[in-house]
Design a protein around this motif. Structure first.
Motif, PDB file in Angstrom:
ATOM      1  N   ALA A  17      42.000  32.118  32.446  1.00 54.60           N
ATOM      2  CA  ALA A  17      41.927  30.682  32.173  1.00 54.60           C
ATOM      3  C   ALA A  17      41.551  29.948  33.456  1.00 54.60           C
ATOM      4  CB  ALA A  17      43.264  30.160  31.649  1.00 54.60           C
ATOM      5  N   ASP A  18      40.834  28.834  33.308  1.00 53.24           N
ATOM      6  CA  ASP A  18      40.471  28.024  34.471  1.00 53.24           C
ATOM      7  C   ASP A  18      41.667  27.256  35.006  1.00 53.24           C
ATOM      8  OD1 ASP A  18      37.839  28.861  34.354  1.00 53.24           O
ATOM      9  OD2 ASP A  18      37.272  27.251  32.979  1.00 53.24           O
ATOM     10  N   MET A  28      41.340  26.843  26.653  1.00 59.67           N
ATOM     11  CA  MET A  28      40.634  28.041  26.203  1.00 59.67           C
ATOM     12  C   MET A  28      40.946  29.192  27.158  1.00 59.67           C
ATOM     13  SD  MET A  28      38.957  27.089  23.507  1.00 59.67           S
ATOM     14  CE  MET A  28      37.703  28.354  23.275  1.00 59.67           C
ATOM     15  N   VAL A  29      41.063  30.382  26.609  1.00 61.24           N
ATOM     16  CA  VAL A  29      41.289  31.568  27.434  1.00 61.24           C
ATOM     17  C   VAL A  29      40.264  32.629  27.072  1.00 61.24           C
ATOM     18  CG1 VAL A  29      43.767  31.124  27.660  1.00 61.24           C
ATOM     19  CG2 VAL A  29      42.944  32.599  25.805  1.00 61.24           C
ATOM     20  N   VAL A  99      45.025  32.902  36.433  1.00 63.48           N
ATOM     21  CA  VAL A  99      44.640  31.506  36.617  1.00 63.48           C
ATOM     22  C   VAL A  99      44.491  31.215  38.114  1.00 63.48           C
ATOM     23  CG1 VAL A  99      45.217  29.099  36.104  1.00 63.48           C
ATOM     24  CG2 VAL A  99      46.005  30.911  34.570  1.00 63.48           C
ATOM     25  N   GLN A 100      43.271  30.943  38.557  1.00 65.38           N
ATOM     26  CA  GLN A 100      43.005  30.514  39.929  1.00 65.38           C
ATOM     27  C   GLN A 100      43.644  31.440  40.973  1.00 65.38           C
ATOM     28  OE1 GLN A 100      44.375  26.432  39.929  1.00 65.38           O
ATOM     29  NE2 GLN A 100      42.591  25.706  38.830  1.00 65.38           N
TER      30      GLN A 100
END
Length: 306
Positions: A17-18, A28-29, A99-100
């Motif tokens: 994910a963003d 959204m994933v 994530v990140q």
């Protein structure tokens, strides 16, 4: 001499994910292939790859997924001859969101059913060697008239040296009967602060003496790790690397540390090797990114230095 790992094994379902959504939000994933994982199982696989004799115990149901998890451990050189089964418990799964550069892990609740160890398993655990585990699991251990902290004390009296991976959860006063007499207690930064309310490892020496804990380790991600070996403060520098997936880095560290201690190496050498193994693991995707032979870790470390 076998090292016992008592803890979780699960199917890790990966998503990217963003960003991590807030309450009431949507996002959204992306889906990645699922992999066999589970924190203590990851550590067991790393230990076996390094050449250690490795036994693993968990409590699983009787489903095809559980059979798959056991077969995967066996294929990675981990013995599951003492595995416990209970058809009533849920499937063992983790949902992991990347994530990140960090990861968020959601674990399916499986309950806290007692883990009844049969007589032959208790006898095997009473042999000298290391036990790598978590508070969540040792609170559930039973065998005959022994249970929980009393069972752990019995194992220590028979020469079983306990390494606790406390990760982000840390420990409370109620946990001290379990931690007393431990060979090593490992925290990450979050777990250490949750336990002590500060970030200074040198300040915990009195806590260690009161509870007869030989060593405390605090992992500090890219900055490496630091430890109190009795009253001696040791620091292992980190290794700047491109991060692909941090899942399993702490498991790799703990397994490599335990493997080195089992070989009788000095704690300084063990801490440096474990830090290198963990740094290498985050350059690879998946919960078992830390799986490597000793030669592979040392070759990687030599390339970093050169």
């Amino acid at each position: 001499m076998s090292v016992f790992f008592i803890g979780d094994v699960a199917l890790d379902e990966y998503y990217t994910a963003d960003r991590w959504p807030g309450r009431g939000d949507k996002g959204m994933v992306g889906e990645l292939p699922a992999e066999c994982g589970g924190s203590i199982a990851n550590a067991a696989v790393v230990h076996a790859a390094l050449g250690g004799a490795t036994e693993f115990i968990s409590l699983l149901n009787e489903s095809p997924l559980s059979d798959r998890l056991i077969a995967d451990l066996n294929a990675n050189g981990v013995s599951t001859r003492h595995m416990l089964r209970d058809p009533a418990i849920p499937e063992s799964r983790n949902l992991i969101f990347l994530v990140q550069g960090e990861h968020v892990v959601l674990t399916v609740e499986m309950g806290e059913q007692p883990m009844w160890l049969p007589a032959e398993t208790l006898a095997a655990l009473r042999a000298p060697g290391f036990l790598y585990t978590t508070l969540y699991r040792v609170r559930r251990l039973h065998s005959g008239q022994l249970a929980q902290a009393a069972l752990l004390a019995d194992l220590r009296a028979h020469g079983r040296r306990v390494v606790f991976d406390l990760d982000v959860g840390g420990a409370t006063e109620a946990d001290l009967p379990y931690l007393q007499g431990a060979e090593v207690v490992i925290f990450n930064r979050i777990g250490f602060r949750a336990t002590f309310g500060h970030d200074e490892i040198a300040r915990v020496s009195e806590w260690m003496r009161r509870n007869d804990i030989a060593r405390v380790v605090r992992t500090i991600a890219e900055d490496g790790a630091e430890a109190l070996d009795g009253d001696r403060l040791i620091r292992a520098p980190g290794h700047p690397v491109p991060v692909v997936d941090v899942t399993g880095a702490g498991d790799t560290f703990g397994a490599a540390l335990t493997w080195g201690l089992g070989r009788g190496e000095t704690f300084d050498m063990v801490l440096d090797f474990a830090t290198a193994a963990a740094a290498r693991s985050v350059t690879l995707h998946g919960p078992r990114g830390g799986k490597a032979t000793e030669a592979e870790v040392r070759d990687w470390l030599a390339r970093q230095a050169g």
